[in-house]
Design an enzyme around this catalytic site. Structure first.
Site, PDB file in Angstrom:
ATOM      1  N   GLU A   1     -10.772  19.277   2.449  1.00 57.08           N
ATOM      2  CA  GLU A   1     -10.717  17.841   2.112  1.00 57.08           C
ATOM      3  C   GLU A   1      -9.336  17.234   2.357  1.00 57.08           C
ATOM      4  O   GLU A   1      -8.700  16.726   1.417  1.00 57.08           O
ATOM      5  CB  GLU A   1     -11.124  17.616   0.651  1.00 57.08           C
TER       6      GLU A   1
ATOM      7  N   GLU B   1     -19.195  22.944  -0.451  1.00 61.45           N
ATOM      8  CA  GLU B   1     -19.092  22.637  -1.883  1.00 61.45           C
ATOM      9  C   GLU B   1     -20.190  21.651  -2.238  1.00 61.45           C
ATOM     10  O   GLU B   1     -20.451  20.710  -1.493  1.00 61.45           O
ATOM     11  CB  GLU B   1     -17.762  21.953  -2.266  1.00 61.45           C
TER      12      GLU B   1
HETATM   13  C1  BGP Z   1     -13.428  18.847  -4.528  1.00 59.71           C
HETATM   14  C2  BGP Z   1     -12.299  19.828  -4.418  1.00 59.71           C
HETATM   15  C3  BGP Z   1     -12.293  20.905  -5.439  1.00 59.71           C
HETATM   16  C4  BGP Z   1     -12.949  20.600  -6.767  1.00 59.71           C
HETATM   17  C5  BGP Z   1     -14.142  19.676  -6.660  1.00 59.71           C
HETATM   18  C6  BGP Z   1     -14.650  19.100  -7.965  1.00 59.71           C
HETATM   19  O1  BGP Z   1     -12.982  17.606  -4.147  1.00 59.71           O
HETATM   20  O2  BGP Z   1     -12.276  20.452  -3.147  1.00 59.71           O
HETATM   21  O3  BGP Z   1     -10.976  21.381  -5.523  1.00 59.71           O
HETATM   22  O4  BGP Z   1     -12.052  20.349  -7.743  1.00 59.71           O
HETATM   23  O5  BGP Z   1     -13.929  18.612  -5.794  1.00 59.71           O
HETATM   24  O6  BGP Z   1     -13.927  17.957  -8.326  1.00 59.71           O
HETATM   25  P1  BGP Z   1     -13.136  17.818  -9.680  1.00 59.71           P
HETATM   26  O7  BGP Z   1     -12.478  19.124  -9.910  1.00 59.71           O
HETATM   27  O8  BGP Z   1     -12.149  16.732  -9.460  1.00 59.71           O
HETATM   28  O9  BGP Z   1     -14.140  17.468 -10.716  1.00 59.71           O
END
Ligand code: BGP
Length: 471
Positions: free
Chosen positions: A176, A374
């Protein structure tokens, strides 16, 4: 029931043999040992030291989920829960405490051990090089704003290819890359907390350049696996078919998706975006030869992170011409009435988005090989779902996964080249400024009991689902 028997069970949604089932995590979010093993500071260690109040409950990155100590047990648990592959990131400042210079042997050994342990467990390691964690020493010279950092990144990448390339065959340059741009230079949720569009553009450009240069290095060094990038290509949906709403969504798409997707996959920048940057006077500093290099070094494989859609509408009010420039000059965010929400995280749930992304890749990006790198659901206060046997009954997460997988399945039926699905995340981890507020894992982590693990219902469901090849 044996695995072979399980495979013959009737399932409604069957996935191809060899589908990559697994999960994803990142160094800062799971390792802990932030000041141990010779690791240098990164921007998270530094930001937390200076502004702990910016982090939920004042919880910082020092210990996170203790993977540095417990990786062996965690990997055994991954195996038990049916993982075929696992994506993690290498901490740049653990390998190079100053971001460059001498290699920290202790850090290098840690990743050797993790990779060996995964391989021995029959889990394929997918390794990502950059997940939001700039070494502080390099941030002090400007981080991604500074072109010199691109060369240090390439040296770091080369070291990783040479150290681990014999066992790691699936690499990613960035996770990302738009997020450090948004967080650090547009919307104040990552260090260095600047609001500066010109810097944002330069940071994005250098990340893109670093992606192409690392790919070039991988191939030059004879890498015999695949190398790609992981993008959160959140689809941009217009409020209506009104031409101004549609135009707003196309511009949002150009800023937030095509800015990285086009150069990574096609080796070119979308003219819709470069025309705007030119007109507004924000083109990045590009050196001779860069564009050819970007064109020649595109990805083999794309990771797709998908959580939520982006809904936009035409602007309703004239923007303040003196306010800092952001992409929102060209559109307003739109809250669709009746949208389904994950209120814990404040994100809309729109399962079909995952299918729309896959169809877009099929129709407009040569159906490049990809996987869902993810997808997941962060929920606050999961302890209240803990039942008598001590297990968290996260049925909502099982439903969330199924509802997305149904659309992935449909995309496969329609010819998408999607090869796998990784949940975010294996065990609860440190969500940056949200720290441990929202939990995402198949496995819960008890911070009061030294990170004690217990498998959630979704973990067992996943295991069974992978054995059956679907659900
Ligand atoms: C994505 C990232 C992760 C993870 C996930 C969940 O954007 O790659 O690192 O954290 O989101 O988001 P958050 O942790 O902000 O709830």
């Amino acid at each position: 029931m044996s695995k072979t028997e399980a495979k013959t069970e009737p399932v409604q949604y069957r996935f191809p043999e060899g589908f990559w089932w697994g999960s994803a995590a990142s160094a800062t979010q799971i390792e802990g040992a932030a000041d141990e093993g010779g690791k240098g500071k990164n921007i998270w260690d530094h930001w937390y030291e200076t502004e702990p109040n910016r982090f939920f409950d004042g919880t910082g990155p020092q210990k996170t989920s203790r993977f540095y100590e417990t990786y062996k047990e965690d990997i055994q648990l991954m195996k038990e829960l049916g993982h075929h592959s696992f994506r993690f990131s290498i901490s740049w400042s653990r390998l190079f405490p100053e971001g460059k210079g001498e290699l920290n042997q202790e850090g290098a050994s840690f990743y050797h051990n993790v990779i060996d342990e995964l391989t021995a467990a029959g889990i394929e390691p997918f390794v990502n090089l950059y997940h939001f964690d700039m070494p502080l020493a390099l941030q002090n010279i400007g981080g991604w704003e500074n072109r010199e950092v691109v060369s240090h990144f390439v040296s770091y990448a080369e070291t990783c290819f040479l150290l681990y390339g014999d066992r790691v065959k699936t690499w990613f340059t960035h996770n990302e890359p738009i997020v450090p741009v948004e967080g650090g230079y547009l919307y104040d949720f990552h260090y260095p907390n600047e609001i500066d569009f010109q810097k944002a553009v330069q940071v994005a450009y250098h990340e893109i350049l670093s992606n192409a240069k690392a790919i070039e290095a991988y191939r030059r060094l004879g890498g015999d696996g695949k190398i790609g990038i992981i993008l959160n290509v959140t689809p941009s949906y217009p409020r209506s078919r009104h031409p101004e709403d549609v135009k707003a969504s196309e511009i949002a798409d150009a800023f937030f998706n095509r800015s990285f997707l086009d150069p990574a996959v096609k080796g070119e920048f979308p003219s819709l975006l470069t025309d705007i940057l030119k007109e507004e006077g924000f083109l990045p500093d590009v050196k001779p030869g860069d564009l050819e290099l970007i064109k020649a070094n595109t990805v083999d494989l794309l990771g797709i992170n998908y959580y939520q859609p982006r809904r936009v509408k035409a602007k309703e009010h004239l923007p303040n011409p003196n306010a800092p420039f952001t992409p929102e000059r060209f559109f307003d965010h739109y809250e669709m009435p009746g949208r389904k929400m994950n209120r814990h995280r404040g994100w809309e749930i729109y399962e079909k988005g995952i299918y729309d992304i896959l169809m877009n890749l099929k129709d407009n990006y040569g159906n490049i090989e990809c996987f869902i790198s993810e997808n997941g659901m962060g929920v606050e206060g999961e302890e209240r779902f803990r039942g008598e046997g001590g297990m968290i009954h996260d049925d909502y997460r099982i439903e969330f996964i199924k509802d997305h997988l149904k659309w992935v399945h449909k995309a496969i039926q329609e010819g998408s080249n999607v090869k796998g699905y990784h949940l975010w995340t294996f065990m609860d981890n440190w969500s940056w400024t949200n720290a441990y507020k929202n939990r995402y894992g198949f496995v819960s982590v008890n911070l009061d009991k030294d990170g004690e693990r217990t498998v959630k219902k979704s973990g067992y469901w996943f295991k069974r689902m992978t054995e059956m090849g679907g659900f």
